[in-house]
Design a protein around this motif. Sequence first.
Motif, short mmCIF file in Angstrom:
data_model
loop_
_atom_site.label_atom_id
_atom_site.label_comp_id
_atom_site.label_asym_id
_atom_site.label_seq_id
_atom_site.Cartn_x
_atom_site.Cartn_y
_atom_site.Cartn_z
N VAL A 1 0.89 -1.20 0.09
CA VAL A 1 -0.03 0.10 -0.13
C VAL A 1 0.68 1.13 0.02
O VAL A 1 1.70 1.43 1.06
CB VAL A 1 -0.82 0.06 1.32
N ASN A 2 0.99 1.88 -1.23
CA ASN A 2 1.86 3.13 -1.37
C ASN A 2 0.75 4.30 -0.88
O ASN A 2 -0.02 4.77 -1.50
CB ASN A 2 2.34 3.06 -2.77
N PHE A 3 1.20 5.35 0.22
CA PHE A 3 0.69 6.28 0.31
C PHE A 3 1.04 7.43 -0.40
O PHE A 3 2.24 7.66 -0.56
CB PHE A 3 0.74 6.69 1.88
N LEU A 4 0.29 8.22 -1.26
CA LEU A 4 0.60 9.17 -2.25
C LEU A 4 0.95 10.54 -1.34
O LEU A 4 -0.05 10.92 -0.51
CB LEU A 4 -0.36 9.15 -3.45
N GLY A 5 2.12 11.07 -1.82
CA GLY A 5 2.17 12.70 -1.31
C GLY A 5 1.23 13.55 -2.04
O GLY A 5 0.80 13.37 -3.10
N ALA A 6 1.34 14.75 -1.51
CA ALA A 6 0.26 15.91 -1.91
C ALA A 6 1.13 16.09 -3.57
O ALA A 6 -0.04 16.87 -4.23
CB ALA A 6 0.44 17.22 -1.01
N ASP A 7 2.08 15.91 -3.75
CA ASP A 7 2.64 16.42 -4.95
C ASP A 7 2.67 15.15 -5.94
O ASP A 7 3.09 15.14 -7.23
CB ASP A 7 4.16 16.70 -4.86
N GLN A 8 1.86 13.99 -6.01
CA GLN A 8 1.57 12.78 -6.61
C GLN A 8 0.33 12.57 -7.35
O GLN A 8 -0.08 11.61 -7.58
CB GLN A 8 2.32 11.57 -5.82
N GLU A 9 -0.40 13.60 -7.64
CA GLU A 9 -1.64 13.70 -8.33
C GLU A 9 -1.42 13.03 -9.67
O GLU A 9 -2.13 11.96 -10.13
CB GLU A 9 -2.21 14.82 -8.63
N ASP A 10 -0.10 13.06 -10.46
CA ASP A 10 -0.21 12.27 -11.53
C ASP A 10 -0.04 10.82 -11.45
O ASP A 10 -0.44 10.24 -12.40
CB ASP A 10 1.42 12.95 -12.26
N VAL A 11 0.76 10.37 -10.32
CA VAL A 11 0.83 8.82 -10.00
C VAL A 11 -0.49 8.45 -9.86
O VAL A 11 -0.90 7.37 -10.33
CB VAL A 11 1.65 8.74 -8.87
N ALA A 12 -1.58 8.99 -9.03
CA ALA A 12 -2.79 8.65 -8.96
C ALA A 12 -3.56 8.47 -10.07
O ALA A 12 -4.21 7.47 -10.34
CB ALA A 12 -3.55 9.62 -8.01
N ARG A 13 -3.49 9.35 -10.93
CA ARG A 13 -3.95 9.50 -12.19
C ARG A 13 -3.64 8.28 -12.84
O ARG A 13 -4.21 7.58 -13.86
CB ARG A 13 -3.87 10.87 -12.98
N ASP B 1 8.52 4.65 -5.79
CA ASP B 1 9.58 5.72 -5.32
C ASP B 1 8.80 6.76 -5.05
O ASP B 1 8.03 7.25 -5.87
CB ASP B 1 10.43 5.71 -6.37
N GLY B 2 9.39 7.80 -3.98
CA GLY B 2 8.92 9.17 -3.92
C GLY B 2 7.58 9.15 -3.08
O GLY B 2 7.05 10.34 -3.08
N VAL B 3 7.10 7.92 -2.60
CA VAL B 3 5.81 8.30 -1.90
C VAL B 3 6.04 8.61 -0.35
O VAL B 3 7.23 8.66 -0.15
CB VAL B 3 5.08 6.78 -2.01
N SER B 4 4.80 8.88 0.49
CA SER B 4 5.20 9.59 1.59
C SER B 4 5.16 8.44 2.54
O SER B 4 5.51 8.72 3.81
CB SER B 4 4.03 10.61 1.86
N GLY B 5 4.86 7.32 2.09
CA GLY B 5 5.10 6.03 3.07
C GLY B 5 4.41 4.68 2.30
O GLY B 5 3.88 4.75 1.25
N TRP B 6 4.78 3.49 3.07
CA TRP B 6 4.18 2.25 2.35
C TRP B 6 3.93 1.32 3.43
O TRP B 6 4.59 1.41 4.47
CB TRP B 6 4.92 1.85 1.17
N LEU B 7 3.27 0.39 3.17
CA LEU B 7 2.90 -0.84 4.02
C LEU B 7 3.15 -2.11 3.18
O LEU B 7 2.52 -1.99 2.09
CB LEU B 7 1.60 -0.73 4.64
N ARG B 8 3.96 -2.87 3.67
CA ARG B 8 3.89 -4.07 3.00
C ARG B 8 2.99 -5.21 3.78
O ARG B 8 3.08 -5.19 4.98
CB ARG B 8 5.41 -4.90 3.06
N VAL B 9 2.26 -5.69 3.07
CA VAL B 9 1.02 -6.29 3.76
C VAL B 9 1.00 -7.83 2.96
O VAL B 9 1.45 -8.15 1.80
CB VAL B 9 -0.15 -5.67 3.53
N ALA B 10 0.53 -8.67 3.74
CA ALA B 10 0.04 -10.30 3.66
C ALA B 10 -1.22 -10.25 3.58
O ALA B 10 -1.82 -9.90 4.42
CB ALA B 10 0.63 -11.09 4.69
N VAL B 11 -1.64 -10.74 2.46
CA VAL B 11 -3.29 -10.76 2.35
C VAL B 11 -3.74 -12.11 3.03
O VAL B 11 -3.16 -13.17 2.97
CB VAL B 11 -3.63 -11.25 0.70
#
Length: 169
Positions: free
Chosen positions: A82-94, A121-131
């Motif tokens: 789960v990649n948490f997007l930063g305020a400057d990453q609208e392009d990634v979200a799109r 790369d460049g995200v504000s945080g991430w979680l590595r998760v097991a389903v």
Amino acid sequence: MRGRQAAGAAAPGGIAPERFKEVFRRHPAGVVVVTADSGRGPAGFTATSLVSVSLAPPLVSFGVAVTASSWPHLERAASAVVNFLGADQEDVARRFAVRGIDRFAAPTRWRRLEHGEPVLDGVSGWLRVAVVQTVPAGDHRIVVCRVEESWLDPGRRPLLFHNGAYHPL
């Protein structure tokens, strides 16, 4: 509302889909990109449905449409990021919300974690998760995951989605 029908009143299967969208467009949500690789190459999608479920054990959940191009990959994946997007990453979200493109091609910057999961790369945080569980829910699946590892850049501001548009906080 006695004697009157509320706007968007229940259709036979609940409220009308357009009313449902209208209501949730007014609910601000954090923006994440969920990435996974089930052995057929990296896949990912933009989501606003991330929820903290449990502290002990640490569980999160998110929804994914069964019609999403990433669903067949995620359905077979044992883990995801789960990649948490930063305020400057609208392009990634799109980019991760568009069908029919290679979302991991340039200009996307990404790498693999120690266990092979793709992380942006460049995200504000991430979680590595097991389903741990997948629950059918209408035209979606709710994916419940145990958080195995995390990384956070505490100096970054998050990206939010509200009223059909992305906004920095």
